[in-house]
Motif scaffolding. Structure first.
Motif, PDB file in Angstrom:
ATOM      1  N   TYR A  26      42.603  48.760  37.128  1.00  0.00           N
ATOM      2  CA  TYR A  26      41.749  48.320  36.037  1.00  0.00           C
ATOM      3  C   TYR A  26      42.533  47.276  35.246  1.00  0.00           C
ATOM      4  CZ  TYR A  26      39.764  48.504  31.314  1.00  0.00           C
ATOM      5  OH  TYR A  26      39.237  48.175  30.085  1.00  0.00           O
ATOM      6  N   LYS A  28      42.294  44.785  31.781  1.00  0.00           N
ATOM      7  CA  LYS A  28      41.570  44.373  30.577  1.00  0.00           C
ATOM      8  C   LYS A  28      42.032  42.970  30.219  1.00  0.00           C
ATOM      9  CE  LYS A  28      40.881  46.063  25.827  1.00  0.00           C
ATOM     10  NZ  LYS A  28      39.466  46.445  25.940  1.00  0.00           N
ATOM     11  N   LEU A  29      41.064  42.075  30.019  1.00  0.00           N
ATOM     12  CA  LEU A  29      41.381  40.668  29.774  1.00  0.00           C
ATOM     13  C   LEU A  29      40.877  40.230  28.404  1.00  0.00           C
ATOM     14  CD1 LEU A  29      40.170  39.259  33.187  1.00  0.00           C
ATOM     15  CD2 LEU A  29      42.536  39.350  32.455  1.00  0.00           C
ATOM     16  N   ARG A  30      41.416  39.118  27.931  1.00  0.00           N
ATOM     17  CA  ARG A  30      40.884  38.490  26.724  1.00  0.00           C
ATOM     18  C   ARG A  30      39.428  38.114  26.940  1.00  0.00           C
ATOM     19  NH1 ARG A  30      44.873  35.626  23.416  1.00  0.00           N
ATOM     20  NH2 ARG A  30      46.851  36.684  23.776  1.00  0.00           N
ATOM     21  N   ARG A  33      36.515  40.954  28.713  1.00  0.00           N
ATOM     22  CA  ARG A  33      36.284  41.035  30.161  1.00  0.00           C
ATOM     23  C   ARG A  33      37.137  42.143  30.738  1.00  0.00           C
ATOM     24  NH1 ARG A  33      34.333  35.922  32.414  1.00  0.00           N
ATOM     25  NH2 ARG A  33      33.698  34.662  30.641  1.00  0.00           N
ATOM     26  N   GLU A  34      36.561  42.827  31.714  1.00  0.00           N
ATOM     27  CA  GLU A  34      37.283  43.878  32.407  1.00  0.00           C
ATOM     28  C   GLU A  34      37.102  43.683  33.907  1.00  0.00           C
ATOM     29  OE1 GLU A  34      36.610  47.901  30.052  1.00  0.00           O
ATOM     30  OE2 GLU A  34      34.819  46.652  30.094  1.00  0.00           O
ATOM     31  N   LEU A  35      38.151  43.971  34.657  1.00  0.00           N
ATOM     32  CA  LEU A  35      38.079  43.857  36.117  1.00  0.00           C
ATOM     33  C   LEU A  35      38.500  45.179  36.739  1.00  0.00           C
ATOM     34  CD1 LEU A  35      40.002  40.469  36.626  1.00  0.00           C
ATOM     35  CD2 LEU A  35      37.531  40.772  36.480  1.00  0.00           C
ATOM     36  N   GLU A  55      33.578  42.658  37.922  1.00  0.00           N
ATOM     37  CA  GLU A  55      33.879  42.165  36.581  1.00  0.00           C
ATOM     38  C   GLU A  55      32.796  42.628  35.613  1.00  0.00           C
ATOM     39  OE1 GLU A  55      34.877  38.068  34.128  1.00  0.00           O
ATOM     40  OE2 GLU A  55      33.464  37.988  35.732  1.00  0.00           O
ATOM     41  N   ARG A  76      29.336  41.537  37.597  1.00  0.00           N
ATOM     42  CA  ARG A  76      29.228  40.762  38.833  1.00  0.00           C
ATOM     43  C   ARG A  76      30.359  41.180  39.755  1.00  0.00           C
ATOM     44  NH1 ARG A  76      31.870  34.721  38.139  1.00  0.00           N
ATOM     45  NH2 ARG A  76      33.594  35.388  36.842  1.00  0.00           N
ATOM     46  N   VAL A  78      33.068  39.887  42.886  1.00  0.00           N
ATOM     47  CA  VAL A  78      33.719  38.744  43.530  1.00  0.00           C
ATOM     48  C   VAL A  78      34.587  39.304  44.651  1.00  0.00           C
ATOM     49  CG1 VAL A  78      35.175  36.717  43.167  1.00  0.00           C
ATOM     50  CG2 VAL A  78      33.834  37.618  41.260  1.00  0.00           C
ATOM     51  N   PRO A  79      34.442  38.787  45.864  1.00  0.00           N
ATOM     52  CA  PRO A  79      35.192  39.365  46.987  1.00  0.00           C
ATOM     53  C   PRO A  79      36.709  39.164  46.894  1.00  0.00           C
ATOM     54  CG  PRO A  79      33.509  37.811  47.786  1.00  0.00           C
ATOM     55  CD  PRO A  79      33.465  37.763  46.312  1.00  0.00           C
ATOM     56  N   MET A  80      37.135  37.969  46.435  1.00  0.00           N
ATOM     57  CA  MET A  80      38.578  37.705  46.349  1.00  0.00           C
ATOM     58  C   MET A  80      38.818  36.798  45.156  1.00  0.00           C
ATOM     59  SD  MET A  80      41.368  38.569  47.906  1.00  0.00           S
ATOM     60  CE  MET A  80      40.835  39.162  49.510  1.00  0.00           C
ATOM     61  N   LEU A  81      39.717  37.221  44.263  1.00  0.00           N
ATOM     62  CA  LEU A  81      39.848  36.522  42.990  1.00  0.00           C
ATOM     63  C   LEU A  81      41.302  36.379  42.582  1.00  0.00           C
ATOM     64  CD1 LEU A  81      38.009  35.428  40.645  1.00  0.00           C
ATOM     65  CD2 LEU A  81      38.364  37.617  39.535  1.00  0.00           C
ATOM     66  N   PHE A  82      41.688  35.139  42.252  1.00  0.00           N
ATOM     67  CA  PHE A  82      42.966  34.910  41.575  1.00  0.00           C
ATOM     68  C   PHE A  82      42.714  34.987  40.072  1.00  0.00           C
ATOM     69  CE2 PHE A  82      45.409  31.783  39.139  1.00  0.00           C
ATOM     70  CZ  PHE A  82      46.708  32.219  39.355  1.00  0.00           C
ATOM     71  N   VAL A  83      43.560  35.731  39.359  1.00  0.00           N
ATOM     72  CA  VAL A  83      43.432  35.878  37.910  1.00  0.00           C
ATOM     73  C   VAL A  83      44.676  35.304  37.257  1.00  0.00           C
ATOM     74  CG1 VAL A  83      43.144  37.519  36.011  1.00  0.00           C
ATOM     75  CG2 VAL A  83      42.167  38.023  38.256  1.00  0.00           C
TER      76      VAL A  83
ATOM     77  N   ARG B  68      40.918  30.337  34.191  1.00  0.00           N
ATOM     78  CA  ARG B  68      40.811  31.799  34.027  1.00  0.00           C
ATOM     79  C   ARG B  68      40.891  32.476  35.389  1.00  0.00           C
ATOM     80  NH1 ARG B  68      35.720  32.694  31.649  1.00  0.00           N
ATOM     81  NH2 ARG B  68      36.562  32.699  29.532  1.00  0.00           N
ATOM     82  N   TYR B  69      40.025  32.046  36.316  1.00  0.00           N
ATOM     83  CA  TYR B  69      39.988  32.632  37.659  1.00  0.00           C
ATOM     84  C   TYR B  69      39.914  31.534  38.707  1.00  0.00           C
ATOM     85  CZ  TYR B  69      37.872  36.750  35.252  1.00  0.00           C
ATOM     86  OH  TYR B  69      37.596  37.802  34.431  1.00  0.00           O
ATOM     87  N   VAL B  70      40.315  31.854  39.909  1.00  0.00           N
ATOM     88  CA  VAL B  70      39.964  31.055  41.076  1.00  0.00           C
ATOM     89  C   VAL B  70      39.353  32.009  42.098  1.00  0.00           C
ATOM     90  CG1 VAL B  70      40.751  29.496  42.886  1.00  0.00           C
ATOM     91  CG2 VAL B  70      41.902  29.481  40.659  1.00  0.00           C
ATOM     92  N   LEU B  72      38.158  32.891  45.747  1.00  0.00           N
ATOM     93  CA  LEU B  72      38.618  32.460  47.061  1.00  0.00           C
ATOM     94  C   LEU B  72      37.734  33.089  48.118  1.00  0.00           C
ATOM     95  CD1 LEU B  72      42.141  33.605  46.031  1.00  0.00           C
ATOM     96  CD2 LEU B  72      41.574  31.200  46.325  1.00  0.00           C
ATOM     97  N   PRO B  74      37.531  35.448  51.131  1.00  0.00           N
ATOM     98  CA  PRO B  74      38.417  36.524  51.598  1.00  0.00           C
ATOM     99  C   PRO B  74      38.951  36.299  53.004  1.00  0.00           C
ATOM    100  CG  PRO B  74      36.335  37.394  50.770  1.00  0.00           C
ATOM    101  CD  PRO B  74      36.193  35.919  50.801  1.00  0.00           C
TER     102      PRO B  74
END
Lengths: 98, 106, 78
Positions: A26, A28-30, A33-35, A55, A76, A78-83, B68-70, B72, B74
């Motif tokens: 888990y 917690k973001l500014r 937002r939570e992921l 998210e 929402r 997202v399958p793959m995410l850079f944070v 903030r995000y990218v 991608l 998978p």
């Protein structure tokens, strides 16, 4: 200290994150937002790559007429995410059995 | 350096960069640098109704700090390799901190 | 002249409260209470048995929590 022991114990805060690799965490973001997602990579800035991410964004709707506020959350996936790490407030690993 | 190396493996892939001002730009990753500044080509904004400026822009440079995000795809990410790389990076940064014992000695 | 009486540094304080229950306030006003497992030079914090308070009300519990140091306003022992 032996490498094996160092790999399993929490000596510094980032060890908590290291021990969560390949686990669902888990974050917690500014910006309210939570992921929730599987941790695939991180660095010392808390940049991360997460997989199968959910998210949740919480918004406050203000009703001026009756002076009330209501919380609305948008989800929402997202399958793959850079944070980017600079937005991170808190990271919580899945609760492990002691 | 982990994510710099990682993004270099993503060059040529379609990505969606979401900025801290909520603007989301999709395009092909052209290059990345050590600050994770990003160059995209063949871009379009994800929500053009809300962000009608930029319609004429084809290429852009994004400062890393406003990302903030990218998002991608998978199939282009080897997660096992990433996890190993993250563990190695954690070990090497820990050793660097131990080499400077006056810092953060508990 | 003798040495100054107060030679205790902030780091000495932090090391002295490791393992204790602490109260952490973030810049955003969110508060955390939990057992302080460890911290580092960036003031990144690891807490156990963490409770999260928003406007003084309990909002969440986390078994373990990592708090990124840049968000921390202060840490106090309770």
């Amino acid at each position: 200290m032996a490498d094996t022991a160092a790999a399993l114990t929490v000596e510094e805060p980032l060890d908590l994150v290291r021990l969560s690799l390949d686990e669902r965490i888990y974050v917690k973001l500014r910006g309210d937002r939570e992921l929730r997602g599987r941790l695939h990579a991180y660095d010392q800035h808390l940049n991360m790559v997460l997989g199968e991410v959910e998210e949740t964004i919480t918004m406050v709707d203000v009703n001026d007429e009756v002076q009330t506020q209501s919380l609305r959350s948008v989800n929402r996936t997202v399958p793959m995410l850079f944070v980017r790490g600079d937005g991170v407030i808190l990271v919580s690993p899945p609760s492990r059995a002691a | 350096m982990l994510f710099y190396s990682f993004f270099k493996t993503q060059v040529g892939q379609q990505v969606t960069v979401e900025l801290k001002n909520d603007l989301a730009i999709q395009g092909v990753l052209e290059s990345v640098d050590q600050f994770l500044n990003i160059k995209l080509r063949d871009i379009h904004v994800v929500d053009p109704e809300r962000y009608p400026h930029m319609l004429s822009i084809k290429n852009c440079f994004i400062r890393g700090s406003v990302v903030r995000y990218v998002q991608l795809s998978p199939s282009t990410v080897d997660t096992a390799l990433l996890q190993d790389a993250a563990r190695r990076e954690a070990q090497s940064t820990q050793q660097m901190n131990q080499a400077k014992p006056n810092v953060a000695q508990a | 002249m003798s040495e100054p009486a107060n030679k205790r540094t902030p780091t000495d304080f932090l090391n002295s409260i490791l393992g204790q229950r602490v109260f952490v306030r973030l810049n955003s006003g969110i508060d955390y209470k939990g057992l302080l497992s460890c911290l580092d030079g960036y003031m990144n914090i690891a807490l156990e048995q963490t409770e999260e308070y928003v406007d003084g009300e309990l909002r969440n519990r986390y078994g373990d929590a990592f708090i990124r140091g840049n968000n921390v306003l202060y840490i106090s022992a309770i």
